[in-house]
Design a protein around this motif. Sequence first.
Motif, mmCIF file in Angstrom:
data_model
loop_
_atom_site.group_PDB
_atom_site.id
_atom_site.type_symbol
_atom_site.label_atom_id
_atom_site.label_comp_id
_atom_site.label_asym_id
_atom_site.label_seq_id
_atom_site.Cartn_x
_atom_site.Cartn_y
_atom_site.Cartn_z
ATOM 1 N N LEU A 73 0.823 -1.201 0.000
ATOM 2 C CA LEU A 73 0.000 0.000 0.000
ATOM 3 C C LEU A 73 0.865 1.262 0.000
ATOM 4 O O LEU A 73 0.585 2.214 -0.734
ATOM 5 N N LEU A 74 1.927 1.277 0.801
ATOM 6 C CA LEU A 74 2.846 2.425 0.824
ATOM 7 C C LEU A 74 3.520 2.627 -0.531
ATOM 8 O O LEU A 74 3.663 3.761 -0.998
ATOM 9 N N ILE A 75 3.939 1.550 -1.159
ATOM 10 C CA ILE A 75 4.577 1.650 -2.471
ATOM 11 C C ILE A 75 3.595 2.220 -3.492
ATOM 12 O O ILE A 75 3.939 3.110 -4.279
ATOM 13 N N ALA A 76 2.358 1.737 -3.458
ATOM 14 C CA ALA A 76 1.345 2.247 -4.392
ATOM 15 C C ALA A 76 1.062 3.730 -4.144
ATOM 16 O O ALA A 76 0.963 4.520 -5.094
ATOM 17 N N ILE A 77 0.968 4.128 -2.887
ATOM 18 C CA ILE A 77 0.738 5.539 -2.558
ATOM 19 C C ILE A 77 1.902 6.396 -3.049
ATOM 20 O O ILE A 77 1.710 7.483 -3.586
ATOM 21 N N GLY A 78 3.135 5.900 -2.886
ATOM 22 C CA GLY A 78 4.301 6.639 -3.357
ATOM 23 C C GLY A 78 4.289 6.851 -4.858
ATOM 24 O O GLY A 78 4.575 7.951 -5.349
ATOM 25 N N PHE A 79 3.923 5.816 -5.608
ATOM 26 C CA PHE A 79 3.872 5.963 -7.058
ATOM 27 C C PHE A 79 2.725 6.867 -7.490
ATOM 28 O O PHE A 79 2.845 7.614 -8.462
ATOM 29 N N ILE A 80 1.612 6.812 -6.786
ATOM 30 C CA ILE A 80 0.494 7.708 -7.104
ATOM 31 C C ILE A 80 0.891 9.154 -6.847
ATOM 32 O O ILE A 80 0.535 10.059 -7.615
ATOM 33 N N MET A 81 1.639 9.390 -5.748
ATOM 34 C CA MET A 81 2.095 10.753 -5.449
ATOM 35 C C MET A 81 3.048 11.282 -6.520
ATOM 36 O O MET A 81 3.120 12.483 -6.755
ATOM 37 N N MET A 82 3.800 10.392 -7.163
ATOM 38 C CA MET A 82 4.742 10.816 -8.208
ATOM 39 C C MET A 82 4.064 11.095 -9.536
ATOM 40 O O MET A 82 4.650 11.741 -10.404
ATOM 41 N N SER A 83 2.861 10.623 -9.723
ATOM 42 C CA SER A 83 2.216 10.738 -11.033
ATOM 43 C C SER A 83 1.649 12.130 -11.266
ATOM 44 O O SER A 83 1.500 12.929 -10.350
ATOM 45 N N GLY A 84 1.305 12.402 -12.509
ATOM 46 C CA GLY A 84 0.678 13.667 -12.890
ATOM 47 C C GLY A 84 1.678 14.735 -13.245
ATOM 48 O O GLY A 84 2.881 14.498 -13.362
ATOM 49 N N GLY A 85 1.177 15.931 -13.442
ATOM 50 C CA GLY A 85 2.038 17.068 -13.723
ATOM 51 C C GLY A 85 2.411 17.248 -15.168
ATOM 52 O O GLY A 85 3.294 18.030 -15.475
ATOM 53 N N GLY A 86 1.741 16.552 -16.064
ATOM 54 C CA GLY A 86 2.037 16.715 -17.479
ATOM 55 C C GLY A 86 1.440 18.003 -18.019
ATOM 56 O O GLY A 86 0.624 18.664 -17.397
ATOM 57 N N SER A 87 1.868 18.372 -19.203
ATOM 58 C CA SER A 87 1.335 19.588 -19.817
ATOM 59 C C SER A 87 -0.048 19.300 -20.403
ATOM 60 O O SER A 87 -0.381 18.173 -20.751
ATOM 61 N N LEU A 88 -0.826 20.335 -20.504
ATOM 62 C CA LEU A 88 -2.189 20.163 -20.994
ATOM 63 C C LEU A 88 -2.235 19.887 -22.493
ATOM 64 O O LEU A 88 -3.047 19.100 -22.962
ATOM 65 N N ASP A 89 -1.356 20.531 -23.244
ATOM 66 C CA ASP A 89 -1.379 20.353 -24.686
ATOM 67 C C ASP A 89 -0.328 19.362 -25.188
ATOM 68 O O ASP A 89 -0.251 19.083 -26.370
ATOM 69 N N GLY A 90 0.479 18.825 -24.300
ATOM 70 C CA GLY A 90 1.485 17.844 -24.696
ATOM 71 C C GLY A 90 2.782 18.444 -25.191
ATOM 72 O O GLY A 90 3.731 17.732 -25.488
ATOM 73 N N VAL A 91 2.866 19.752 -25.319
ATOM 74 C CA VAL A 91 4.054 20.400 -25.853
ATOM 75 C C VAL A 91 4.665 21.366 -24.840
ATOM 76 O O VAL A 91 5.877 21.420 -24.670
ATOM 77 N N SER A 92 3.841 22.142 -24.170
ATOM 78 C CA SER A 92 4.347 23.185 -23.277
ATOM 79 C C SER A 92 4.914 22.595 -21.989
ATOM 80 O O SER A 92 4.636 21.451 -21.625
ATOM 81 N N PHE A 93 5.713 23.391 -21.295
ATOM 82 C CA PHE A 93 6.387 22.976 -20.062
ATOM 83 C C PHE A 93 5.518 23.285 -18.855
ATOM 84 O O PHE A 93 4.948 24.369 -18.740
ATOM 85 N N ASN A 94 5.414 22.316 -17.939
ATOM 86 C CA ASN A 94 4.659 22.507 -16.709
ATOM 87 C C ASN A 94 5.635 22.388 -15.535
ATOM 88 O O ASN A 94 6.183 21.311 -15.287
ATOM 89 N N PRO A 95 5.880 23.455 -14.797
ATOM 90 C CA PRO A 95 6.846 23.412 -13.691
ATOM 91 C C PRO A 95 6.374 22.578 -12.503
ATOM 92 O O PRO A 95 7.143 22.345 -11.576
ATOM 93 N N GLU A 96 5.161 22.092 -12.529
ATOM 94 C CA GLU A 96 4.624 21.275 -11.440
ATOM 95 C C GLU A 96 5.391 19.941 -11.292
ATOM 96 O O GLU A 96 5.344 19.323 -10.234
ATOM 97 N N ILE A 97 6.115 19.540 -12.321
ATOM 98 C CA ILE A 97 6.869 18.283 -12.223
ATOM 99 C C ILE A 97 8.023 18.396 -11.231
ATOM 100 O O ILE A 97 8.539 17.380 -10.770
ATOM 101 N N PHE A 98 8.402 19.595 -10.862
ATOM 102 C CA PHE A 98 9.490 19.797 -9.913
ATOM 103 C C PHE A 98 8.996 20.122 -8.503
ATOM 104 O O PHE A 98 9.736 20.669 -7.701
ATOM 105 N N SER A 99 7.755 19.783 -8.178
ATOM 106 C CA SER A 99 7.236 20.067 -6.840
ATOM 107 C C SER A 99 7.924 19.163 -5.811
ATOM 108 O O SER A 99 8.387 18.067 -6.127
ATOM 109 N N SER A 100 8.003 19.637 -4.580
ATOM 110 C CA SER A 100 8.682 18.860 -3.535
ATOM 111 C C SER A 100 7.940 17.569 -3.227
ATOM 112 O O SER A 100 8.531 16.591 -2.779
ATOM 113 N N ARG A 101 6.650 17.538 -3.483
ATOM 114 C CA ARG A 101 5.893 16.296 -3.269
ATOM 115 C C ARG A 101 6.389 15.197 -4.200
ATOM 116 O O ARG A 101 6.550 14.051 -3.789
#
Length: 82
Positions: free
Chosen positions: A21-49
């Motif tokens: 369960l902890l491993i799954a939660i860790g991977f879920i916390m790492m997911s997301g943060g992609g750009s909306l259009d697939g091309v532009s840069f989203n700085p959310e990928i560098f969040s401390s979380r």
Amino acid sequence: MAKRDFAFGKENFIILAVAVLLIAIGFIMMSGGGSLDGVSFNPEIFSSRRIVFAPLVTVAGFALVVVGILRNSKNKDKEVSE
């Protein structure tokens, strides 16, 4: 019905379930943060979380797997001494 001889006791299975369960939660916390259009840069990928907390949770889960495997079950100790 004969008692089955499992390698792990109930306590070990509980520890392993919490670890998975902890491993799954860790991977879920790492997911997301992609750009909306697939091309532009989203700085959310560098969040401390994603950079600090999620890998720590995942590593703690893997460490707990090791503990769950190596821990002796109290039921096994009683069976050996009888």
